[in-house]
Design an enzyme around this catalytic site. Structure first.
Site, short mmCIF file in Angstrom:
data_model
loop_
_atom_site.label_atom_id
_atom_site.label_comp_id
_atom_site.label_asym_id
_atom_site.label_seq_id
_atom_site.Cartn_x
_atom_site.Cartn_y
_atom_site.Cartn_z
N THR A 38 0.94 -1.46 -0.19
CA THR A 38 -0.08 -0.08 0.01
C THR A 38 0.77 1.32 -0.08
O THR A 38 1.85 1.45 0.90
CB THR A 38 -0.82 0.09 1.30
OG1 THR A 38 -1.90 -1.03 1.01
CG2 THR A 38 -1.71 1.31 1.38
N ALA A 69 -2.97 -3.26 -2.15
CA ALA A 69 -4.26 -3.74 -1.92
C ALA A 69 -5.16 -2.66 -2.59
O ALA A 69 -4.85 -1.46 -2.40
CB ALA A 69 -4.56 -3.80 -0.52
N HIS A 188 -6.95 -10.71 -0.95
CA HIS A 188 -6.28 -10.50 0.37
C HIS A 188 -7.10 -11.05 1.55
O HIS A 188 -7.97 -10.46 1.92
CB HIS A 188 -6.34 -9.09 0.40
CG HIS A 188 -5.28 -8.32 1.40
ND1 HIS A 188 -4.82 -9.11 2.39
CD2 HIS A 188 -4.96 -7.30 1.73
CE1 HIS A 188 -3.93 -8.52 3.18
NE2 HIS A 188 -4.07 -7.17 2.51
N HIS A 191 -3.87 -10.31 7.53
CA HIS A 191 -3.71 -9.05 8.20
C HIS A 191 -4.90 -8.31 8.76
O HIS A 191 -5.00 -7.12 9.03
CB HIS A 191 -2.71 -8.01 7.11
CG HIS A 191 -1.86 -8.44 6.56
ND1 HIS A 191 -1.03 -7.91 5.59
CD2 HIS A 191 -0.86 -9.48 6.97
CE1 HIS A 191 0.12 -8.58 5.49
NE2 HIS A 191 0.31 -9.38 6.46
N TYR A 193 -7.99 -8.02 7.96
CA TYR A 193 -9.06 -7.41 6.97
C TYR A 193 -10.22 -8.29 7.04
O TYR A 193 -10.38 -9.16 7.53
CB TYR A 193 -8.46 -6.83 5.57
CG TYR A 193 -7.56 -5.84 5.87
CD1 TYR A 193 -7.46 -4.53 6.50
CD2 TYR A 193 -6.10 -6.05 5.72
CE1 TYR A 193 -6.72 -3.72 6.93
CE2 TYR A 193 -4.93 -5.20 6.03
CZ TYR A 193 -5.41 -4.03 6.50
OH TYR A 193 -4.40 -3.13 6.81
N ARG A 240 -3.95 -14.62 -0.36
CA ARG A 240 -2.85 -14.11 0.55
C ARG A 240 -3.42 -14.48 2.15
O ARG A 240 -4.47 -14.03 2.34
CB ARG A 240 -2.16 -12.74 0.41
CG ARG A 240 -1.16 -12.50 1.17
CD ARG A 240 -0.70 -11.15 1.44
NE ARG A 240 0.81 -11.31 1.23
CZ ARG A 240 1.84 -10.46 1.74
NH1 ARG A 240 1.21 -9.29 2.26
NH2 ARG A 240 3.18 -10.50 1.62
N ALA A 309 6.30 -14.94 2.20
CA ALA A 309 6.48 -13.49 2.63
C ALA A 309 6.80 -13.08 3.94
O ALA A 309 6.36 -14.01 4.80
CB ALA A 309 5.68 -12.52 1.95
N GLY A 311 9.95 -10.58 6.12
CA GLY A 311 11.19 -10.69 6.86
C GLY A 311 12.29 -11.31 6.12
O GLY A 311 13.47 -11.81 6.79
N ARG A 333 9.68 -4.59 1.91
CA ARG A 333 10.24 -3.42 2.16
C ARG A 333 11.79 -3.28 1.13
O ARG A 333 12.07 -2.20 0.81
CB ARG A 333 10.74 -3.26 3.64
CG ARG A 333 9.64 -2.73 4.53
CD ARG A 333 9.73 -3.16 5.94
NE ARG A 333 9.64 -4.62 6.36
CZ ARG A 333 10.18 -5.13 7.25
NH1 ARG A 333 10.46 -4.45 8.45
NH2 ARG A 333 9.94 -6.28 7.29
C1 FMN Z 1 4.55 0.05 3.36
C2 FMN Z 1 3.80 -1.33 3.38
C3 FMN Z 1 2.52 -1.61 2.78
C4 FMN Z 1 1.79 -2.55 2.68
N1 FMN Z 1 0.96 -2.89 2.28
C5 FMN Z 1 0.24 -4.35 2.30
C6 FMN Z 1 -0.84 -4.49 1.15
O1 FMN Z 1 -1.29 -3.56 0.59
N2 FMN Z 1 -1.16 -5.76 1.17
C7 FMN Z 1 -0.58 -6.69 1.90
O2 FMN Z 1 -1.12 -8.02 1.70
N3 FMN Z 1 0.30 -6.46 2.58
C8 FMN Z 1 0.95 -5.20 2.79
N4 FMN Z 1 2.11 -4.87 3.40
C9 FMN Z 1 2.91 -6.45 3.98
C10 FMN Z 1 4.03 -6.73 2.88
O3 FMN Z 1 3.28 -7.06 1.82
C11 FMN Z 1 5.01 -7.84 3.41
O4 FMN Z 1 4.21 -8.87 3.94
C12 FMN Z 1 5.61 -7.28 4.82
O5 FMN Z 1 6.16 -5.98 4.58
C13 FMN Z 1 6.68 -8.12 5.32
O6 FMN Z 1 7.55 -8.48 4.15
P1 FMN Z 1 9.11 -7.73 4.10
O7 FMN Z 1 9.76 -8.27 5.38
O8 FMN Z 1 9.74 -8.21 2.70
O9 FMN Z 1 8.91 -6.25 4.02
C14 FMN Z 1 2.73 -3.72 3.54
C15 FMN Z 1 3.91 -3.73 4.00
C16 FMN Z 1 4.63 -2.22 4.06
C17 FMN Z 1 5.85 -2.18 4.46
#
Ligand code: FMN
Length: 378
Positions: A38, A69, A188, A191, A193, A240, A309, A311, A333
């Site tokens: 997002t 999303a 989705h 998380h 929702y 997801r 996904a 970390g 990230r």
């Molecule tokens: C800025 C930001 C926005 C995110 N938006 C979404 C989203 O729209 N949908 C979703 O399923 N996860 C979202 N996430 C979670 C990420 O898809 C991912 O699962 C999470 O960052 C952990 O992975 P990473 O350690 O590689 O960052 C978001 C995470 C971040 C940091």
């Protein structure tokens, strides 16, 4: 000498993350997936031209990208300036973004969501209450940038008769995504929702066929999967899930059973992928914790492509693929901050650091399309 050997392996494509993979009918050239992120730059819920650059920067030939999303209806939103896919205008606005990704050979799935109670009257049509599985209120939550705090209004519990209407919103959104040119959709179901508000027993207090037993709590999710599969075909549908996460006061008393039941049930619909969030991301999207749990049982139970996904860095992404714990790894990230992430992995190059202060700033450039590529940095 040792360095030469390493280079040779990369050349031969032996780095596990950079080996090809066939995901259903899609020929992926590597396994580094853009996770849904997002970004809050879709003014008025309409995708903007600046997203063309953002997504195409992160596109590689044969790479899989998942959008941020994207709302399925006018009750689906809960954050400022997030995109939707329920109006003709939104569908048209997505088209040039999808075209740009396709022009570079990317495979692009649209993540479709409904936030449910993670909303307030300010985001709802006519200032009405957000909808949910329950009327349990959500307390203010710190956003994943660790800065903003989101506030909510008590939700209205959907009646049994209304539930098929929401399922239908997902079906129509999936149809619209295909109309916009996307290769598929990711439902989705993670998380905290709406879909999780049904699945998880900390939230769901229903007494109808959508509440109580694990089967009943997963009914809404599976009805959405079925409707979307019937509309656009299973080879274009992913989901997801985050059974272990506890975001938005949506935890489950038995996350293993939930994850396994979903993985097994999804097989009957033959969807192309199941995308799960690692148990170590239990507390928040920005924080990794030690966890005794693993996604391996779900990975084994699900017959299609498995995406993990949460970390991951290059090292443990490679290990997860090499050990066959997953087929693909989604990076959030790191991909946000490194538009050329697969290339950086290939060259074992240093990575840009994500700046969380600009994760959700509304700026069309800063913190969005201005992260440097490798060439411009050195
Ligand atoms: C800025 C930001 C926005 C995110 N938006 C979404 C989203 O729209 N949908 C979703 O399923 N996860 C979202 N996430 C979670 C990420 O898809 C991912 O699962 C999470 O960052 C952990 O992975 P990473 O350690 O590689 O960052 C978001 C995470 C971040 C940091």
């Amino acid at each position: 000498m040792a360095e030469k050997e390493g280079e040779k392996q990369v050349e031969e494509g032996k780095m596990p993350l950079l080996t090809p993979y066939k995901m259903g009918k899609f020929e992926l050239s590597h396994r580094v997936v853009l996770a849904p992120l997002t970004r809050q730059r879709s003014y008025g819920n309409v995708p903007q031209p600046h997203a063309i650059l953002y997504y195409s920067q992160r596109t590689t030939k044969g790479g899989l990208l998942i959008t941020e999303a994207t709302g399925v209806s006018d009750t689906a939103q809960g954050y400022p300036e997030t995109p939707g896919i329920w109006t003709k205008e939104q569908v048209e606005a997505w088209k040039p973004i999808v075209d740009a990704v396709h022009a570079k050979g990317g495979i692009f799935f649209c993540q479709i969501w409904h936030v449910g109670r993670v909303s307030n009257t300010g985001f709802q049509p006519n200032g009405q209450a957000p909808i949910s599985s329950s009327d349990k209120e959500l307390f203010p939550q710190l956003r994943s940038n660790g800065i903003d705090v989101a506030k909510f209004t008590p939700p209205r519990k959907l009646t049994t008769e209304e539930i098929p209407l929401v399922v239908n919103d997902f079906r129509v959104a999936a149809r619209n995504a295909i109309e916009a040119g996307f290769d598929g959709v990711e439902i989705h179901g993670a998380h905290g929702y709406l879909i999780e508000q049904f699945m998880k027993d900390q939230v769901n207090d229903r007494t109808d066929q959508y509440g109580g037993s694990l089967q009943n709590r997963c009914r809404f999710a599976l009805e959405i999967v079925e409707a979307v599969v019937n509309e656009i075909g299973p080879d274009r549908v992913g989901i997801r899930l985050s059974p272990f996460a506890e975001y938005m006061e949506a935890a489950d008393s038995n996350p293993e059973a939930l994850g396994l039941y979903m993985a097994e049930s999804l097989n009957q619909y033959k969807i192309v992928y199941c995308h799960m969030v690692e148990p170590r991301m239990k507390k928040s999207v920005g924080e990794t914790v030690e966890s005794p749990h693993s996604l391996v049982p779900m990975r084994k139970a699900f017959n299609g492509t498995f995406i993990s996904a949460g970390g991951f860095d290059m090292e443990d992404g490679n290990t997860a693929v090499a050990e066959n714990r997953t087929d693909l790894v989604a990076y959030g990230r790191l991909f946000l901050a490194n538009p050329d992430l697969p290339k950086r992995f290939q060259l074992r190059a240093p990575l840009n650091k994500p700046n969380r202060e600009t994760f959700y700033s509304l700026d069309p450039v800063i913190g969005y399309t201005d992260y440097p590529f490798l060439e411009t940095k050195v």
